[in-house]
Design a protein around this motif. Structure first.
Motif, PDB file in Angstrom:
ATOM      1  N   SER A  80      -3.142  93.131  66.192  1.00  0.00           N
ATOM      2  CA  SER A  80      -3.896  92.349  67.204  1.00  0.00           C
ATOM      3  C   SER A  80      -5.318  92.070  66.713  1.00  0.00           C
ATOM      4  N   ASP A  81      -5.916  91.018  67.290  1.00  0.00           N
ATOM      5  CA  ASP A  81      -7.301  90.678  66.925  1.00  0.00           C
ATOM      6  C   ASP A  81      -8.251  91.808  67.323  1.00  0.00           C
ATOM      7  N   GLN A  82      -7.966  92.422  68.480  1.00  0.00           N
ATOM      8  CA  GLN A  82      -8.820  93.522  68.950  1.00  0.00           C
ATOM      9  C   GLN A  82      -8.799  94.683  67.949  1.00  0.00           C
ATOM     10  N   LYS A  83      -7.611  95.011  67.448  1.00  0.00           N
ATOM     11  CA  LYS A  83      -7.506  96.089  66.449  1.00  0.00           C
ATOM     12  C   LYS A  83      -8.256  95.702  65.171  1.00  0.00           C
ATOM     13  N   CYS A  84      -8.121  94.422  64.761  1.00  0.00           N
ATOM     14  CA  CYS A  84      -8.831  93.964  63.541  1.00  0.00           C
ATOM     15  C   CYS A  84     -10.333  94.170  63.713  1.00  0.00           C
ATOM     16  N   GLN A  85     -10.823  93.798  64.879  1.00  0.00           N
ATOM     17  CA  GLN A  85     -12.259  93.908  65.121  1.00  0.00           C
ATOM     18  C   GLN A  85     -12.699  95.379  65.064  1.00  0.00           C
ATOM     19  N   THR A  86     -11.898  96.256  65.652  1.00  0.00           N
ATOM     20  CA  THR A  86     -12.236  97.685  65.656  1.00  0.00           C
ATOM     21  C   THR A  86     -12.282  98.236  64.229  1.00  0.00           C
ATOM     22  N   LEU A  87     -11.325  97.823  63.401  1.00  0.00           N
ATOM     23  CA  LEU A  87     -11.298  98.337  62.020  1.00  0.00           C
ATOM     24  C   LEU A  87     -12.594  97.991  61.293  1.00  0.00           C
ATOM     25  N   VAL A  88     -13.072  96.776  61.506  1.00  0.00           N
ATOM     26  CA  VAL A  88     -14.255  96.327  60.768  1.00  0.00           C
ATOM     27  C   VAL A  88     -15.537  96.886  61.395  1.00  0.00           C
ATOM     28  N   THR A  89     -15.646  96.785  62.714  1.00  0.00           N
ATOM     29  CA  THR A  89     -16.930  97.159  63.326  1.00  0.00           C
ATOM     30  C   THR A  89     -17.082  98.673  63.492  1.00  0.00           C
ATOM     31  N   GLU A  90     -15.977  99.385  63.741  1.00  0.00           N
ATOM     32  CA  GLU A  90     -16.119 100.822  63.994  1.00  0.00           C
ATOM     33  C   GLU A  90     -15.755 101.690  62.799  1.00  0.00           C
ATOM     34  N   LEU A  91     -14.785 101.246  61.990  1.00  0.00           N
ATOM     35  CA  LEU A  91     -14.304 102.128  60.910  1.00  0.00           C
ATOM     36  C   LEU A  91     -14.767 101.713  59.520  1.00  0.00           C
ATOM     37  N   GLY A  92     -15.474 100.605  59.411  1.00  0.00           N
ATOM     38  CA  GLY A  92     -16.039 100.230  58.107  1.00  0.00           C
ATOM     39  C   GLY A  92     -15.062  99.594  57.141  1.00  0.00           C
ATOM     40  N   PHE A  93     -13.896  99.100  57.641  1.00  0.00           N
ATOM     41  CA  PHE A  93     -13.029  98.310  56.751  1.00  0.00           C
ATOM     42  C   PHE A  93     -13.794  97.039  56.359  1.00  0.00           C
ATOM     43  N   THR A  94     -13.526  96.517  55.166  1.00  0.00           N
ATOM     44  CA  THR A  94     -14.201  95.303  54.722  1.00  0.00           C
ATOM     45  C   THR A  94     -13.773  94.126  55.587  1.00  0.00           C
ATOM     46  N   SER A  95     -12.478  94.027  55.851  1.00  0.00           N
ATOM     47  CA  SER A  95     -11.963  92.961  56.717  1.00  0.00           C
ATOM     48  C   SER A  95     -10.573  93.373  57.185  1.00  0.00           C
ATOM     49  N   ALA A  96      -9.988  92.572  58.080  1.00  0.00           N
ATOM     50  CA  ALA A  96      -8.671  92.922  58.604  1.00  0.00           C
ATOM     51  C   ALA A  96      -7.894  91.663  58.948  1.00  0.00           C
ATOM     52  N   ILE A  97      -6.561  91.791  58.857  1.00  0.00           N
ATOM     53  CA  ILE A  97      -5.657  90.659  59.079  1.00  0.00           C
ATOM     54  C   ILE A  97      -4.701  91.007  60.225  1.00  0.00           C
TER      55      ILE A  97
END
Ligand code: NDP
Length: 348
Positions: A190-207
């Motif tokens: 989901s888009d919400q999960k993608c956003q969490t990965l980047v903003t909270e967990l420091g992933f570079t990006s998410a798909i």
């Protein structure tokens, strides 16, 4: 007589079926009171629902280290609880204990020698973390990356993680970053999960794999190709990732959840094209099972505890309340209802 509750397996979904909450039934039972020498009475605090449980719903699990659950008998898995009475010298009233084979019951009598006493300080008092980041999923992420990932700082590696917003994936991506990968790209539902990965967990990006074409998204997010792939899902997502991997890359074969409702062996067979990619590009893809590294668990848990306590690893959880909701929580986790580790809180 005091009452307790337990969850039994009521029906099997079948190897090709989707599990439903009605496959589980909640029953009233008697709160046990008699203890034999060596036994303890435990009150359950938290229970875990995990993807491997799907194969325990079949009458044959297909794995020699996992027994099928029996119909109309209590289901078991990871649990955390508190000792309320003890006839075991190593465990006293108030000890916090865990087990991989905790019955889904609000109270139980267990042999103390089969329980692990844990120190709440390891998780800053957040006891459910023993089922997630500082427990089996955290160890899976850590040992998977360290044993099979070959992350090499300073070499500008790109790591891709599928199932990235789940219990193992969310930790694996953060460890990839700590171990020096230049880019860590998550794939999730989901888009919400993608956003969490980047903003909270420091992933570079998410798909978001449910939106658009995954191959073109991977090209955009991984312009230098993919060196390490932490694979939680298998199927077409993994075919797409492997086709864009660099020579001498490494697949961490952690799980294949997209295939768990199908009657296929584990690991499921790969397409000819994917097998060719692996062979021609000299990509390793060895099966990884966390239980094969028991001798590394103690040290691994200390490492995870340190990262969590120092904030170097952020922990996400989805918590549902009540033993009545075990079946719902399991089915929700299997279909992406969780962000981070899916936990069921049984009592305070
Ligand atoms: P998660 O917390 O990741 O929960 C499962 C997630 O899988 C869901 O949230 C969902 O997220 C995703 N998912 C479900 N169906 C599909 C699908 N068809 N395609 C893509 N994604 C899907 O579970 P865990 O972290 O506990 O486990 C992750 C994987 O690791 C599993 O495959 C499990 O079997 C494996 N594992 C392996 C171990 C080992 O020793 N090798 C030990 C522990 C776990 P989304 O919204 O993104 O779809």
């Amino acid at each position: 007589m005091l009452k307790a509750k337990r969850v039994v397996l009521h029906s099997r979904p079948g190897k090709n079926g989707h599990p439903v909450p009605e496959d589980f039934r909640v029953e009233e039972t008697v709160k046990p009171s008699e203890l034999k020498e060596g036994e303890v009475l435990v009150r359950t605090l938290y229970l875990s629902v995990d993807p491997y449980m799907r194969c325990r719903m079949n009458d044959d699990t297909g794995a020699d280290y996992l027994l099928p659950w029996r119909l109309e008998e209590p289901v078991d898995g990871g649990g955390v609880g508190i000792v309320e009475a003890s006839k075991n010298k190593a465990l006293s009233f108030g000890s916090i204990v865990t087990s991989f084979n905790w019955r889904w019951q609000s109270y139980d009598v267990m042999n103390g020698s089969l329980l692990h006493k844990v120190n709440p300080e390891m998780v800053n008092g957040h006891l459910s973390y023993f089922l997630g980041a500082v427990g089996m999923p955290g160890l899976t992420a850590l040992l998977g990356v360290r044993e099979k990932g070959h992350a090499t700082p300073g070499t500008n590696q790109t790591m891709v993680v599928s199932g990235a917003a789940g219990a193992c994936g969310s930790i694996a991506g953060q460890i990839g970053r700590l171990d020096g990968c230049e880019r860590v790209v998550g794939i999730c539902g989901s888009d919400q999960k993608c956003q969490t990965l980047v903003t909270e967990l420091g992933f570079t990006s998410a798909i978001n794999y449910k939106k658009g074409d995954i191959s073109s998204a991977l090209k955009e997010h991984c312009p230098k190709g993919i060196d390490i792939y932490f694979d939680n899902v298998g199927g077409p997502i993994s075919d797409a990732v492997i086709s864009q991997m660099n020579t001498d890359g490494h697949v961490i074969l952690c799980g294949q959840i997209s295939q768990y409702n199908k009657d296929v062996p584990y690991p499921p067979p790969l397409s000819e094209d994917t097998q060719d990619s692996l062979r021609f590009k000299n990509i390793t893809r060895e099966r990884f099972v966390v239980l094969n590294y028991m001798e590394k668990h103690k040290e691994g848990l200390l490492q995870l505890s340190h990262w969590v306590k120092t904030g170097q690893i952020k922990v996400l959880e989805t918590v549902v309340n009540g033993i009545e909701n075990m079946g719902d929580a399991f089915c929700s986790m299997m279909t992406g209802g969780n962000v981070g580790k899916q936990i069921v809180k049984i009592s305070d």
